[in-house]
Design an enzyme around this catalytic site. Sequence first.
Site, mmCIF file in Angstrom:
data_model
loop_
_atom_site.group_PDB
_atom_site.id
_atom_site.type_symbol
_atom_site.label_atom_id
_atom_site.label_comp_id
_atom_site.label_asym_id
_atom_site.label_seq_id
_atom_site.Cartn_x
_atom_site.Cartn_y
_atom_site.Cartn_z
ATOM 1 N N ASP A 207 0.748 -1.076 -0.072
ATOM 2 C CA ASP A 207 0.103 0.047 -0.224
ATOM 3 C C ASP A 207 1.019 1.185 0.002
ATOM 4 O OD1 ASP A 207 -2.429 1.537 0.314
ATOM 5 O OD2 ASP A 207 -2.545 1.596 2.112
ATOM 6 N N ASP A 225 3.769 1.347 8.170
ATOM 7 C CA ASP A 225 2.254 0.752 8.135
ATOM 8 C C ASP A 225 2.495 -0.201 7.180
ATOM 9 O OD1 ASP A 225 -0.184 0.110 8.230
ATOM 10 O OD2 ASP A 225 -1.135 1.619 7.407
#
Length: 339
Positions: A207, A225
């Site tokens: 992502d 993340d």
Amino acid sequence: MHTSPAGFGHLTPELMLDALDAAGLHPDGRLLQLNSYENRVLQAHLEEGGAVVAKFYRPGRWTDAQILEEHRFAQELADAEVPVVAPLALTLDGQATTLGHFHGHRFSVSPRQGGRAPELEDPEVLRWIGRLLARLHEVGQRQPFAHRVSWNSAGPARDARDWLLAHEVLAPELSANWHAIAAQCIEAIDAAFNALPQRASVRLHGDCHPGNILWTPDHGPHFVDLDDAAQGPAVQDLWMLLSGDPEAARRQLDALLDGYESVREFDWRELRLVEALRTQRMIHHSAWLARRWDDPAFPLAFPWFGTPNYWGDQVVKLRDQLDAMQTEAAKAHSLPSWD
């Protein structure tokens, strides 16, 4: 709209503080909620000084095996001196782990890491990020994920389409049109992957948009993340960093790949997958929103979702994506022109 439970109804600030205390950390009561729709993420100040970032995972999204595999990848990257924020080892019930369980909730804790958004208009910044992604993929190619999502086919889009169909989420007057174009797009996505034989698959950030890269003046970029870490083609971690008109996107891509190829060879055939990956993300995103609609944060943040206008716009966009994928397929042995 029929969606899955939000799962955060009983996750109070007091429970979060108690979870951290049970893990051997001692928060002083100061909590700051950080931006995250998927999980509940907060900064907690500690009695002994300093602060950590705690992530409470959305129930039901990942299995323990998937989360722990992400954690091991993050630590493997950190051990290879790839700048990422890896979770800390916690001690719960006498056991060392990076994944805590507390009153039905799972959580991890990471060091607090500052930074700002990178200046993606600067070619030197893009080259630096390209080198960093190449280093991440060098580690990622050592072994495959066993439990994480794979972006090597239209599987995620197909799963998303099937979930939306089973839960009757779409506006009734647009459901048939959306499902018809989605089916054609899924077929084209699979065809795009099948057209590239002997293509490498690596562990990815998964992502890699600008919000998941932080920049510090002294040390440059670092990744945050890895919640969507996945298996797939290297280009999956490149295309979301491109923006603007086709000429601007081409310049950005050239800078990224200039940095990337100074560390690791890039398979330029993968550029033919960009529109397929973009289409897959669009279908996946619609299901992602629908699955979380019972979470009160989602109707507030995405009030336009689920309306007839939304689904009508998605039909138009998916038709455009189908055209783009068909154009790429017609080029056969040439690279995308981005125009």
